[in-house]
Design a protein around this motif. Structure first.
Motif, PDB file in Angstrom:
ATOM      1  N   VAL A  61     -10.913 -10.152  -3.734  1.00  7.63           N
ATOM      2  CA  VAL A  61      -9.563 -10.218  -3.298  1.00  7.63           C
ATOM      3  C   VAL A  61      -9.176 -10.322  -1.964  1.00  7.63           C
ATOM      4  O   VAL A  61      -7.969 -10.633  -1.709  1.00  7.63           O
ATOM      5  N   GLN A  62      -9.921 -10.060  -0.983  1.00  2.00           N
ATOM      6  CA  GLN A  62      -9.533 -10.265   0.405  1.00  2.00           C
ATOM      7  C   GLN A  62      -9.968 -11.588   0.944  1.00  2.00           C
ATOM      8  O   GLN A  62      -9.544 -12.074   2.054  1.00  2.00           O
ATOM      9  N   MET A  63     -10.398 -12.752   0.020  1.00  2.00           N
ATOM     10  CA  MET A  63     -10.857 -13.919   0.564  1.00  2.00           C
ATOM     11  C   MET A  63      -9.779 -14.858   0.327  1.00  2.00           C
ATOM     12  O   MET A  63      -9.014 -14.715  -0.733  1.00  2.00           O
ATOM     13  N   GLU A  64      -9.910 -16.044   1.060  1.00  2.00           N
ATOM     14  CA  GLU A  64      -9.036 -17.370   0.957  1.00  2.00           C
ATOM     15  C   GLU A  64      -9.157 -17.809  -0.473  1.00  2.00           C
ATOM     16  O   GLU A  64     -10.479 -17.776  -0.936  1.00  2.00           O
ATOM     17  N   GLY A  65      -8.298 -18.094  -1.292  1.00  2.00           N
ATOM     18  CA  GLY A  65      -8.273 -18.378  -2.614  1.00  2.00           C
ATOM     19  C   GLY A  65      -8.487 -17.496  -3.770  1.00  2.00           C
ATOM     20  O   GLY A  65      -8.821 -17.881  -4.927  1.00  2.00           O
ATOM     21  N   ALA A  66      -8.350 -15.989  -3.154  1.00  2.00           N
ATOM     22  CA  ALA A  66      -7.994 -14.956  -4.123  1.00  2.00           C
ATOM     23  C   ALA A  66      -6.944 -15.282  -5.278  1.00  2.00           C
ATOM     24  O   ALA A  66      -5.954 -16.014  -4.872  1.00  2.00           O
ATOM     25  N   LYS A  67      -7.133 -15.110  -6.453  1.00  2.00           N
ATOM     26  CA  LYS A  67      -6.175 -14.995  -7.357  1.00  2.00           C
ATOM     27  C   LYS A  67      -5.589 -13.808  -7.995  1.00  2.00           C
ATOM     28  O   LYS A  67      -6.248 -12.826  -7.940  1.00  2.00           O
ATOM     29  N   PRO A  68      -4.240 -13.815  -8.162  1.00  2.00           N
ATOM     30  CA  PRO A  68      -3.703 -12.545  -8.866  1.00  2.00           C
ATOM     31  C   PRO A  68      -4.199 -11.898  -9.856  1.00  2.00           C
ATOM     32  O   PRO A  68      -4.332 -10.698  -9.927  1.00  2.00           O
ATOM     33  N   ILE A  69      -4.738 -12.740 -10.776  1.00  2.00           N
ATOM     34  CA  ILE A  69      -5.566 -12.269 -12.007  1.00  2.00           C
ATOM     35  C   ILE A  69      -6.763 -11.344 -11.391  1.00  2.00           C
ATOM     36  O   ILE A  69      -6.938 -10.172 -12.021  1.00  2.00           O
ATOM     37  N   TRP A  70      -7.527 -11.631 -10.432  1.00  2.00           N
ATOM     38  CA  TRP A  70      -8.454 -10.897 -10.048  1.00  2.00           C
ATOM     39  C   TRP A  70      -7.924  -9.645  -9.396  1.00  2.00           C
ATOM     40  O   TRP A  70      -8.597  -8.537  -9.403  1.00  2.00           O
ATOM     41  N   MET A  71      -6.891  -9.725  -8.962  1.00  2.00           N
ATOM     42  CA  MET A  71      -6.461  -8.167  -8.363  1.00  2.00           C
ATOM     43  C   MET A  71      -5.810  -7.469  -9.379  1.00  2.00           C
ATOM     44  O   MET A  71      -6.127  -6.326  -9.363  1.00  2.00           O
ATOM     45  N   TYR A  72      -5.258  -7.988 -10.627  1.00  2.00           N
ATOM     46  CA  TYR A  72      -5.138  -7.140 -11.766  1.00  2.00           C
ATOM     47  C   TYR A  72      -6.130  -6.455 -12.490  1.00  2.00           C
ATOM     48  O   TYR A  72      -6.420  -5.448 -12.765  1.00  2.00           O
ATOM     49  N   GLU A  73      -7.369  -7.575 -12.484  1.00  2.00           N
ATOM     50  CA  GLU A  73      -8.592  -7.018 -13.100  1.00  2.00           C
ATOM     51  C   GLU A  73      -9.154  -6.054 -12.080  1.00  2.00           C
ATOM     52  O   GLU A  73      -9.726  -4.901 -12.743  1.00  2.00           O
ATOM     53  N   GLN A  74      -9.014  -6.016 -10.768  1.00  2.00           N
ATOM     54  CA  GLN A  74      -9.613  -4.980 -10.113  1.00  2.00           C
ATOM     55  C   GLN A  74      -8.826  -3.553 -10.156  1.00  2.00           C
ATOM     56  O   GLN A  74      -9.313  -2.447 -10.355  1.00  2.00           O
ATOM     57  N   GLY A  75      -7.533  -3.731 -10.313  1.00  2.33           N
ATOM     58  CA  GLY A  75      -6.615  -2.571 -10.806  1.00  2.33           C
ATOM     59  C   GLY A  75      -6.947  -1.998 -12.045  1.00  2.33           C
ATOM     60  O   GLY A  75      -7.169  -0.753 -12.159  1.00  2.33           O
ATOM     61  N   ILE A  76      -7.348  -2.777 -13.299  1.00  2.00           N
ATOM     62  CA  ILE A  76      -7.876  -2.184 -14.309  1.00  2.00           C
ATOM     63  C   ILE A  76      -9.338  -1.580 -14.203  1.00  2.00           C
ATOM     64  O   ILE A  76      -9.468  -0.368 -14.790  1.00  2.00           O
ATOM     65  N   LEU A  77     -10.055  -2.099 -13.416  1.00  3.29           N
ATOM     66  CA  LEU A  77     -11.476  -1.359 -13.260  1.00  3.29           C
ATOM     67  C   LEU A  77     -11.244   0.019 -12.716  1.00  3.29           C
ATOM     68  O   LEU A  77     -11.744   0.895 -12.983  1.00  3.29           O
ATOM     69  N   LEU A  78     -10.483  -0.200 -11.317  1.00  5.84           N
ATOM     70  CA  LEU A  78     -10.094   1.044 -10.559  1.00  5.84           C
ATOM     71  C   LEU A  78      -9.479   2.067 -11.514  1.00  5.84           C
ATOM     72  O   LEU A  78      -9.698   3.247 -11.509  1.00  5.84           O
ATOM     73  N   PHE A  79      -8.470   1.654 -12.533  1.00  2.34           N
ATOM     74  CA  PHE A  79      -7.756   2.788 -13.357  1.00  2.34           C
ATOM     75  C   PHE A  79      -9.026   3.294 -14.169  1.00  2.34           C
ATOM     76  O   PHE A  79      -9.017   4.461 -14.276  1.00  2.34           O
ATOM     77  N   ASN A  80      -9.830   2.421 -14.860  1.00  4.99           N
ATOM     78  CA  ASN A  80     -10.866   3.133 -15.758  1.00  4.99           C
ATOM     79  C   ASN A  80     -11.779   3.873 -14.880  1.00  4.99           C
ATOM     80  O   ASN A  80     -12.423   4.904 -15.695  1.00  4.99           O
ATOM     81  N   LEU A  81     -12.062   3.866 -13.648  1.00  9.04           N
ATOM     82  CA  LEU A  81     -12.825   4.723 -12.755  1.00  9.04           C
ATOM     83  C   LEU A  81     -11.872   6.000 -12.227  1.00  9.04           C
ATOM     84  O   LEU A  81     -12.616   6.653 -11.510  1.00  9.04           O
ATOM     85  N   SER A  82     -10.792   6.174 -12.853  1.00 14.09           N
ATOM     86  CA  SER A  82      -9.808   7.042 -12.133  1.00 14.09           C
ATOM     87  C   SER A  82      -9.550   6.965 -10.767  1.00 14.09           C
ATOM     88  O   SER A  82      -9.291   8.263 -10.183  1.00 14.09           O
ATOM     89  N   GLU A  83      -9.453   5.965 -10.207  1.00  9.72           N
ATOM     90  CA  GLU A  83      -9.164   5.789  -8.929  1.00  9.72           C
ATOM     91  C   GLU A  83      -7.643   5.212  -8.717  1.00  9.72           C
ATOM     92  O   GLU A  83      -7.644   4.091  -8.584  1.00  9.72           O
ATOM     93  N   TYR A  84      -6.632   6.205  -9.357  1.00 11.86           N
ATOM     94  CA  TYR A  84      -5.608   5.738  -9.850  1.00 11.86           C
ATOM     95  C   TYR A  84      -4.751   5.217  -8.509  1.00 11.86           C
ATOM     96  O   TYR A  84      -3.820   3.994  -8.479  1.00 11.86           O
TER      97      TYR A  84
END
Length: 177
Positions: free
Chosen positions: A41-64
């Motif tokens: 998500v920090q790289m050139e060409g990152a897509k918003p869906i990646w950021m959202y998926e990252q959020g879901i992953l972090l949520f499920n790891l309780s990193e709210y």
């Protein structure tokens, strides 16, 4: 292994980095996926869906708080703020202590789906967990307005009153539930 080899040759390949993150998710190696999502998500060409998926992953790891930041970044980059998006951001906000934002988002969804008792119950439960007993009681009350015989809401309200120091009132409610 092939993805790691490709990344060693071109460490700025956002698609390969993202694909490696997704591969770890598919293998249910969630903690291993996090650093690759962070890089992608920090790289050139990152897509918003990646950021959202990252959020879901972090949520499920309780990193709210990190999940909330990922959701907000996805929105900033143009991710569509659907009901699911708002619900995920709302709960991440509640768990992060941003109660006003969380309640506002979740109640916005509820206003469009007033029969969704699970949303109200989720609000009541998370706020109870976060020791926001008065706020939790608001949603218990809404649940009981929808269904006066909602034993779960009555019990949750009873627990809130007990935690607030109104032990007799709370116990009566729990007994009635």
């Amino acid at each position: 292994k092939a993805l790691k080899t490709a990344l060693s040759k071109n460490p700025q390949d956002a698609e390969a980095t993202y694909t490696l993150a997704r591969t770890y998710v598919d293998m249910e190696e969630y903690k291993k996926a996090v650093p690759y999502y962070e890089m992608a998500v920090q790289m050139e060409g990152a897509k918003p869906i990646w950021m959202y998926e990252q959020g879901i992953l972090l949520f499920n790891l309780s990193e709210y708080p990190k999940a909330m930041a990922s959701f907000l970044k996805a929105a900033e980059k143009g991710y569509v703020q659907s009901h699911d998006f708002k619900e995920n951001l709302g709960y991440a906000s509640l768990y992060s202590g941003d109660y006003d934002r969380g309640e506002k988002l979740l109640m916005e969804i509820w206003s469009k789906k007033p029969g969704n008792k699970d949303l109200l119950r989720g609000l009541a439960e998370v706020l109870y967990q976060k020791q926001q007993f008065d706020r939790s009681l608001v949603y218990c009350q809404k649940l009981m307005e929808i269904d006066a015989n909602d034993g779960k809401a009555l019990y949750q309200a009873g627990l809130c009153f007990q935690k607030k120091g109104e032990k007799d009132r709370g116990q009566q409610m729990c007994d009635k539930a």
